[in-house]
Scaffold this motif. Sequence first.
Motif, PDB file in Angstrom:
ATOM      1  N   LYS A 248       0.886  -1.154  -0.191  1.00 25.64           N
ATOM      2  CA  LYS A 248       0.045  -0.045  -0.086  1.00 25.64           C
ATOM      3  C   LYS A 248       0.834   1.205  -0.132  1.00 25.64           C
ATOM      4  O   LYS A 248       0.606   2.155  -0.622  1.00 25.64           O
ATOM      5  N   VAL A 252       0.820   4.493  -2.596  1.00 27.36           N
ATOM      6  CA  VAL A 252       0.545   5.830  -2.269  1.00 27.36           C
ATOM      7  C   VAL A 252       1.547   6.413  -2.885  1.00 27.36           C
ATOM      8  O   VAL A 252       1.111   7.902  -3.283  1.00 27.36           O
TER       9      VAL A 252
ATOM     10  N   GLN B   4      -2.379  -2.515   8.805  1.00 27.82           N
ATOM     11  CA  GLN B   4      -2.198  -1.455   7.964  1.00 27.82           C
ATOM     12  C   GLN B   4      -2.596  -1.634   6.696  1.00 27.82           C
ATOM     13  O   GLN B   4      -2.834  -0.771   5.840  1.00 27.82           O
ATOM     14  N   GLU B   7      -5.764  -0.482   6.593  1.00 33.14           N
ATOM     15  CA  GLU B   7      -6.124   0.790   7.105  1.00 33.14           C
ATOM     16  C   GLU B   7      -5.298   1.889   6.516  1.00 33.14           C
ATOM     17  O   GLU B   7      -4.092   2.062   7.105  1.00 33.14           O
ATOM     18  N   PRO B   8      -5.740   2.788   5.604  1.00 31.91           N
ATOM     19  CA  PRO B   8      -4.727   3.733   5.256  1.00 31.91           C
ATOM     20  C   PRO B   8      -4.606   4.827   6.484  1.00 31.91           C
ATOM     21  O   PRO B   8      -5.394   4.919   7.197  1.00 31.91           O
ATOM     22  N   THR B   9      -3.430   5.546   6.483  1.00 37.67           N
ATOM     23  CA  THR B   9      -3.174   6.315   7.418  1.00 37.67           C
ATOM     24  C   THR B   9      -3.447   7.813   6.914  1.00 37.67           C
ATOM     25  O   THR B   9      -3.425   8.055   5.716  1.00 37.67           O
ATOM     26  N   MET B  14      -5.933   9.871   4.122  1.00 42.20           N
ATOM     27  CA  MET B  14      -6.959   9.161   4.500  1.00 42.20           C
ATOM     28  C   MET B  14      -7.284   9.151   5.981  1.00 42.20           C
ATOM     29  O   MET B  14      -6.234   9.523   6.482  1.00 42.20           O
TER      30      MET B  14
END
Lengths: 265, 418
Positions: A248, A252, B4, B7-9, B14
């Motif tokens: 992820k 990003v 994580q 679950e984006p931070t 987000m």
Amino acid sequence: MNSKNIAKMTLAAGAVALAADQASAKTDAAAVDTAIKSLKTYDWGVDIKTLAPIEQAIIDTQKDAAGRKKLEKALADMLASGISRSAQDYVCRRLRTIGTGQSVKALAALLCDEKSSDIARFALGDICCCPTALDAIREALPKVSTKLRPGIIGSLGTHRDKKSVAALTKLMGDKDVLTARAAAHSLGLIGTPDAAKALCGCAGKAPEAIKTSVADAGLICAEQLLADGDKAAAIALYKGLKGDGMPKHVKVAAMKGMLTAASKK
Amino acid sequence: MANQKNEPTKGQGMSLGRRNFLKATAGAAAGAAVLPCFVPGKALGKDGATPASDRIVMGGVGIGNMGRGDQRNFLGRSDVQYVAMCDVKEGTRKGSKATIDKKYKNNDCKTYNDFRELIARTDIDAVHCATPDHWHALVVIEACRNGKDIYCQKPETKTLREGQLMIDAAKRYGRVVSGGSQRVLQDYRRVVNPCWEGKNGKIKSINVKVGPLPMECNKKGENVPNGLDWDMWLGPAPWAPYHPHRCSGSYRINGTCWRSFKDYSGGGMTDWGAHHFGGATFAIDVRELEPNKVTFHNDGGKKYATCHYPNGKLLHHNFPGQGNMHVIGSDEKVEAKPVPKYAGTGGIYGDFIDCVKTRKKPFRDIEFAVHTATVCHLFIIAYQLERSLEWDTVKQQFVNDAEANRLIDYERRTPWVL
């Protein structure tokens, strides 16, 4: 010359030992010769202060090209004459600062030996303003052991050696994980369209062990391409890095990179 | 925070949300398989405790003298779950694990010899690093590229290039990266506060007295003690035979500990310089800047140097006749401004943890920390070359000085690359 004082200055070991009384110290040619000759018996455990005249000569020849060249040659000759690992270490550290093309041969000769390769590269890496130094590192790549390869590869990346892209692309698929990771990283640092192409090709199918390194290299490469004005190549790399299968935080970062690229004229 | 992956931070634009803690406590691979059959009330946030799902899952790398202190601080926090540690000394690993397991009354803490294995764990949110200085950049960058936030002991860098790479990595991955000098805010209030309150007028300069410079080490080799991975201790530094003084974590910078030696540290100039220069740049409010020039002076053997900032402020080192943190101001009236402070509770450690949660910049954000370290390195190089230098803050190079540019970084021992 008072070598005790010079040693104090060059090693600066004392409490805030910046203010000593050596301001007027100047190179004593005989003391320098003696110090250089002493390298033949120099080894771990010998007081490094015995070599202080060499340190002073390095400072004193900053504006004396002929004197500097002579000093460099004497050190490079000593390296080629066969000295202890500790003496090699000492000489390479000095050549890192004052070395030029005339030291490359002596240093290059040490690159394939597991005991001296890293310290030779320690010097050669900083002589890379001289093209023969970078040539020497590149030419050593196919000759060195697997253990030494990541270091050599790292130097080629740090110096953005475009001539290494083909070899590094191949090594990204090497079965030695450390070699493959280093190759990916260096391709990222080199940051040319060719390097990007190689990383793009590898990004989606990299084995788990090098996946993070390839992704990171891709992001670094894209930043370099963007800095060099190749927006299209950067975006192509970012697109490949935001796909499925990427962690992820990489996705990003790639998305962020794409936005940066898009906003760049 | 645990889980994580899903679950984006906030740092990634987000919401932080609740976190799944269960995987974290059980370790990377085995996490899902070792669910506790009894969930204590504390884990659910009863009696004022932080719910497990809101705890930051942490690991530590380099648990020597400073590392132990850092670990103690993080371990003592109810909003941290400390699950793993790494050190190249077997004895340290055993002792550290015992401490952690005792705290949690379990046997769950995992230990590592290689920091890359700890950092690769997907259940860990944040890491703290207190290795010798020559490791800092590699550990911090590895953490960033694996999506971890990191608290790194000072001095954060060993070379000028390392600093820029660390900043780049933090920005690339949107990580919270905090430097580790607790003294910058806590020790220099008598200097910082009057400056920020405008009591010193317009600041012209500040002086720092610190040292010594790092030295080379040629100590004779001894047998490597059992349980020490000497090759891993050396890491990117040039090979050298084991000697207890090389790897001693003592604070005495007199040739009997790694802090004294060039290959592992910038000597007192960075070890204490990270504190003093950090405090000084904070006091005169140039933390966001890098100097663009360092002038070297040799007045009849009395050597001192000065860093020049683009806004005209001066940072002296060992300026004759001035004590440590001596400020020169003016009579001009200057408006007071609030002194920045830590977020959260618990000093610099609380500041880091709070920023991990909120995604704000910590007090000693890596950029500020690197700027301080840059001052130290500029002084070291100016003293080594015994000349004044111009520093291009954009290109991160010395201007027209090939010899100085050779000292911006060094070639690392295989297989370490940066």
